[in-house]
Enzyme design. Structure first.
Site, PDB file in Angstrom:
ATOM      1  N   GLU A  49       0.818  -1.017   0.036  1.00 19.24           N
ATOM      2  CA  GLU A  49       0.003   0.000  -0.012  1.00 19.24           C
ATOM      3  C   GLU A  49       1.142   1.322   0.002  1.00 19.24           C
ATOM      4  OE1 GLU A  49      -0.644  -2.596   2.184  1.00 19.24           O
ATOM      5  OE2 GLU A  49      -2.715  -3.378   1.702  1.00 19.24           O
ATOM      6  N   PHE A 111     -11.522  -7.036  14.140  1.00 20.32           N
ATOM      7  CA  PHE A 111     -10.656  -7.359  13.248  1.00 20.32           C
ATOM      8  C   PHE A 111     -10.097  -6.412  12.341  1.00 20.32           C
ATOM      9  CE2 PHE A 111      -9.123  -9.843   9.195  1.00 20.32           C
ATOM     10  CZ  PHE A 111      -7.926 -10.221  10.011  1.00 20.32           C
ATOM     11  N   GLN A 112      -8.885  -6.123  12.091  1.00 19.78           N
ATOM     12  CA  GLN A 112      -8.245  -5.106  11.203  1.00 19.78           C
ATOM     13  C   GLN A 112      -8.877  -3.646  11.601  1.00 19.78           C
ATOM     14  OE1 GLN A 112      -8.359  -6.719   7.299  1.00 19.78           O
ATOM     15  NE2 GLN A 112      -6.224  -7.611   7.733  1.00 19.78           N
ATOM     16  N   LYS A 161     -17.586  -0.540   6.371  1.00 22.04           N
ATOM     17  CA  LYS A 161     -18.091  -1.743   5.463  1.00 22.04           C
ATOM     18  C   LYS A 161     -19.605  -1.577   5.385  1.00 22.04           C
ATOM     19  CE  LYS A 161     -17.348  -6.610   4.345  1.00 22.04           C
ATOM     20  NZ  LYS A 161     -16.273  -7.630   4.605  1.00 22.04           N
ATOM     21  N   MET A 477      24.179   8.675   1.985  1.00 21.71           N
ATOM     22  CA  MET A 477      24.173   9.825   2.635  1.00 21.71           C
ATOM     23  C   MET A 477      24.568   9.635   4.138  1.00 21.71           C
ATOM     24  SD  MET A 477      23.732  13.056   2.214  1.00 21.71           S
ATOM     25  CE  MET A 477      22.686  13.746   0.728  1.00 21.71           C
TER      26      MET A 477
HETATM   27  C1  LIG Z   1      12.407   5.552   5.023  1.00 24.48           C
HETATM   28  C2  LIG Z   1      13.831   6.399   5.522  1.00 24.48           C
HETATM   29  N1  LIG Z   1      14.660   5.666   6.406  1.00 24.48           N
HETATM   30  C3  LIG Z   1      15.857   6.337   6.686  1.00 24.48           C
HETATM   31  C4  LIG Z   1      16.011   7.486   5.999  1.00 24.48           C
HETATM   32  C5  LIG Z   1      17.448   8.197   6.358  1.00 24.48           C
HETATM   33  N2  LIG Z   1      18.474   8.315   5.227  1.00 24.48           N
HETATM   34  C6  LIG Z   1      18.364   9.139   4.441  1.00 24.48           C
HETATM   35  S1  LIG Z   1      19.267   8.931   3.244  1.00 24.48           S
HETATM   36  C7  LIG Z   1      19.712   7.441   3.600  1.00 24.48           C
HETATM   37  C8  LIG Z   1      20.722   6.467   2.454  1.00 24.48           C
HETATM   38  C9  LIG Z   1      20.059   6.251   1.290  1.00 24.48           C
HETATM   39  O1  LIG Z   1      20.656   5.076   0.830  1.00 24.48           O
HETATM   40  P1  LIG Z   1      20.776   4.839  -0.687  1.00 24.48           P
HETATM   41  O2  LIG Z   1      19.249   4.463  -1.259  1.00 24.48           O
HETATM   42  O3  LIG Z   1      21.544   3.840  -1.055  1.00 24.48           O
HETATM   43  O4  LIG Z   1      21.209   6.328  -1.458  1.00 24.48           O
HETATM   44  P2  LIG Z   1      22.510   7.133  -1.466  1.00 24.48           P
HETATM   45  O5  LIG Z   1      22.871   8.103  -0.321  1.00 24.48           O
HETATM   46  O6  LIG Z   1      23.616   5.965  -1.162  1.00 24.48           O
HETATM   47  O7  LIG Z   1      22.697   7.557  -2.645  1.00 24.48           O
HETATM   48  C10 LIG Z   1      18.977   7.247   4.851  1.00 24.48           C
HETATM   49  C11 LIG Z   1      19.226   5.787   5.300  1.00 24.48           C
HETATM   50  C12 LIG Z   1      15.396   8.094   5.059  1.00 24.48           C
HETATM   51  N3  LIG Z   1      15.553   9.246   4.720  1.00 24.48           N
HETATM   52  N4  LIG Z   1      14.177   7.475   4.967  1.00 24.48           N
END
Ligand SMILES: Cc1ncc(C[n+]2csc(CCOP(=O)(O)OP(=O)(O)O)c2C)c(N)n1
Ligand SMILES: [Mg+2]
Lengths: 573, 176
Positions: A49, A111-112, A161, A477
């Site tokens: 979803e 439920f749900q 529902k 990042m």
């Molecule tokens: C749902 C979620 N969890 C954690 C983060 C924290 N976060 C920001 S950038 C990042 C790394 C992203 O990794 P990747 O997709 O490999 O991209 P890259 O930075 O390596 O290009 C994380 C964990 C986030 N922004 N969103």
């Protein structure tokens, strides 16, 4: 005409012009999926979803029309909370319908059952629990109205529902009557006049364009204002494409990973004309040190944004398109009567920064593959009106920096919430809305793993998006922050380049897939991908893990402290 | 609370379920502190009125009203400064008042124009209405008797009539 509640809901969605909805059925919403069989609405069956919500967002980004998603109660409703929060922060019009347990058992831990209204209240512009089937057309009408007018945003209708199974007398309300909802679009004539005067007096003006330009469909008006006044324009992460990057007045993206010129032009400006932007902390850096000498004109449709972060000298509440068009007239009138300041010395200073501090990276012929090189290669081998979606992380910043956005509505991105996993479903939604366009998702390896299963949706629905994974084997990042601020103590950021095997995984999901390790294979592989138009394509680009995103304004610092590039020796060649 | 550090928001809302949650949730989410809150029906049954006493320190009042205005069921907001409003509050208080203290308590009640609602062997319950400061003063003076239980309604307020035209700020429209 007598209809069941379920029929009335589907008919109401049709009345609102819904062409497509993204969703996945389950117990509480079952009755609504039955009349869907006869409906003109195309339903796209997602695999999770969250995917439905992001697809609806991508659709809305690309088309400007509200995205519609429908899911069942409980876990399905909680699965779509992330896209709602994402759409709320980025002001994306969404209409989400959730099934709910029958009214007769609400509050019994059935439920749900979950309190969907309570859970989604903070992340929707408004939400409705349907308690009488007779209310369905009115509520749907109000929901679309609220989602798409004023400052757009997500709304949710919780649909029990038993309501779906009860009978109602069909009737479509001509008007929406919401006494507590009257967005002010027009702006105050005196303030518009004052703004025009300030724009003529300023010696170092900058237009700070935000996502509101795109929401208001004001890109043309912005172009006119900029060309009339010669004032340069920065486009925030949410506004990439709102002003063409190829235009000589475009300075590109400001903010934490913006370019030196955009950041510094704001810092040195004596007038900041904020149009549909909200002084987000990723743009301002330390607020106290932000554009210290600038007077502020702030135009926004949401009165709560004016003065929330920085007190404007001229606040204007209104729709950006309307206001900018009137600003153009006001400037013309002002300049017929008064002199205006010469901004050519300022523009020369700005050009100097552009010359001295361009974005830079270096791709060595035999060195590791640079992510920026891959992005620029894709950019240069696709039509200029290609829609590009991204995830969240380094790859997102590089895409925003190195792509050339010359058209509005070509950048689909999660700005405010920063939702990893956004790219794949959002690209799918964008392609559904704009099948005539090439759509690329430029994703990170970490992000890809969060929502990749929606490529199954894309394959089975024949939605031929193209995906570039910038696979640096890291949560890049986060790694960058650990590199810079935690003395290279890397904690839980390594992902591995080949677990999973992205090519096999993509193939298993019905995609064509390629792997690229070296610079010379980049362009030929992109060209191969371009030839495929009957299914999704995935390219696994193995990129240099040590590459960091620059420029960078460290958190908590003023924009004056921008670090332009890596210290000598950082990164590999 | 000291006179003048608070703001009184008189908020006209749709009389529907869940509206109080929306308003209270907004305050909580944005870190604004509510001192007191009174909700009552109005002369028009479609609407209710919330009288919200906001701590001016925790909440930039302009942001509070603008954010509140964004809630769809909020029809209008009038912002009253303490100096421009007539405020009243009701208090019920049960004090320790056996035979020997009863007449003293009754005397005090008379001074504050309080009503005696109930009398028991060892205690009595008083009701007093008035400006919040008056209720504070009475609470102080009742202290030595021993307070068993005390409840206050939170204030309700309307603008002072003589200043209404210049000082009453109606904040709608302008939702987004
Ligand atoms: C749902 C979620 N969890 C954690 C983060 C924290 N976060 C920001 S950038 C990042 C790394 C992203 O990794 P990747 O997709 O490999 O991209 P890259 O930075 O390596 O290009 C994380 C964990 C986030 N922004 N969103
Ligand atoms: Mg990565």
């Amino acid at each position: 005409m007598k209809l069941t509640g379920a029929q009335a809901l589907i008919k109401s969605l049709e009345m609102e012009g819904t062409e497509v909805m993204f969703g996945l059925p389950g117990g509480a919403i079952l009755p609504v999926y039955d009349p869907l069989i006869e409906s003109s609405i195309r339903h796209i069956l997602v695999r999770h979803e969250q995917g439905a919500g992001h697809m609806a967002e991508g659709y809305a980004h690309a088309t400007g029309r509200p995205g519609v998603a429908m899911v069942t109660s409980g876990p399905a409703a909680t699965n779509i909370v992330t896209p709602l929060a994402d759409a709320y922060l980025d002001s994306i019009p969404l209409v989400v319908i959730t099934g709910q347990v029958p009214l007769s058992v609400i509050g019994t831990d059935a439920f749900q059952e979950c309190d969907t209204i309570g859970i989604t209240m903070p992340v929707t512009k408004h939400n409705w629990l349907v308690t009488d089937p007779q209310d369905i057309p009115r509520i749907v009408r109000e929901a679309f109205h609220v989602a798409t007018t004023g400052r757009p945003g997500p709304v949710l209708i919780d649909f029990p529902k038993d309501i779906a199974n009860q009978m109602m007398d069909w009737g479509w309300p001509e008007l929406v009557d919401l006494p507590g909802y009257k967005p002010n679009l027009k702006g105050h004539p005196k303030q518009i006049k004052d703004a025009a005067r300030l724009m003529s007096e300023a010696k170092r003006p900058v237009i700070y364009a935000g996502g509101g330009i795109l929401k208001a469909r004001a890109a043309e008006a912005l172009l006119e204002l900029a060309e009339l006044t010669g004032i340069p324009v920065v486009t925030t992460l949410m506004a990439r494409g709102a002003f063409p990057d190829r235009h000589e007045l475009c300075l590109g993206m400001p903010g934490m990973h913006g370019n030196y010129t955009a950041i510094t032009a704001i810092q040195r400006s004596d007038l900041l004309i904020a149009l549909g932007s909200r002084f987000d902390d990723r743009v301002t850096g330390k607020v106290d040190g932000f554009a210290p000498d600038a007077k502020i004109i702030h135009v926004d449709i949401d009165p709560a944004e004016l003065g929330k972060v920085r007190r404007p000298d001229v606040p204007i509440v209104g729709d950006c398109k309307n206001i900018i068009e009137r600003l153009v007239k006001a400037v013309v009138a002002d300049r017929a009567k008064h002199d205006w300041a010469d901004i050519s010395p300022w523009m020369e200073t700005v050009r100097g920064w552009q010359r001295d501090f361009p974005l830079q990276y270096e791709q060595f012929e035999d060195g590791p593959l640079k992510p920026q090189f891959c992005i620029e290669a894709i950019r240069d081998h696709t039509p200029t009106d290609t829609i590009v979606a991204s995830g969240v992380g380094q790859h997102q910043m590089w895409t925003s920096q190195h792509w050339r956005f010359d058209h509005p509505y070509t950048w689909v991105n999660s700005g405010g919430l920063g939702t990893m996993g956004f790219a794949i479903p959002a690209a799918i939604g964008a392609k559904v809305g704009r099948p005539d366009r090439t759509v690329w998702a430029i994703d990170g390896d970490g992000c890809f793993q969060m929502t990749a299963q929606e490529l199954v949706t894309a394959s089975s629905e024949r939605i031929p998006i193209k995906v570039a994974i910038l696979n640096n084997a890291y949560l890049g990042m986060v790694r960058q922050w650990q590199h810079l601020f935690y003395e290279e103590r890397y904690s839980e950021v390594y992902l591995s380049p080949d677990l999973p095997d992205y090519v096999k995984w993509a193939e298993a999901m019905g995609c064509v897939a390629f792997r690229v390790d070296s610079p010379e294979d980049v362009v030929p592989t992109i060209e191969k991908a371009n030839e495929i138009d009957d299914r999704p394509v995935v390219i696994d680009f193995r990129t240099d893990a040590s590459e960091n995103v620059y420029p960078m304004v460290p958190v908590g610092h003023s924009n004056d402290d921008v670090i332009v590039g890596p210290p000598a020796g950082e990164g590999s060649r | 609370m000291e006179q003048g550090t608070h703001h009184i928001l008189s908020v006209l809302v749709e009389n529907k379920f869940g509206v109080l949650t929306r308003v209270a949730g907004l305050f909580a989410r944005r870190g604004y502190n509510i001192f007191s809150l009174a909700v009552s029906p109005t002369e028009d049954e479609r609407y209710s009125r919330m009288t919200i006493l906001v701590d001016g320190e925790s909440a930039p009042i302009e942001q509070v009203t603008r954010q509140l205005n964004k809630l769809i069921p909020v029809i209008s907001i009038s912002e009253l400064s303490a100096a421009d409003a007539v405020e009243r509050e009701l208090m019920l208080v049960t004090i320790v008042a056996g035979q020997d203290a009863r007449s003293q308590a009754t005397e005090l009640a008379a001074i504050f124009e309080a009503k005696i609602l109930d009398v028991g062997y060892e205690s009595m319950t008083l009701m007093v209405a008035g400006q919040p400061e008056k209720l504070d003063a009475m609470t102080d003076l009742l202290g030595p008797f021993g307070i068993v239980e005390l409840q206050r309604t939170g204030r309700i307020a309307l603008p002072k009539l003589s200043r209404q035209s210049s000082k009453l700020r109606v904040v709608k429209p302008g939702s987004a």
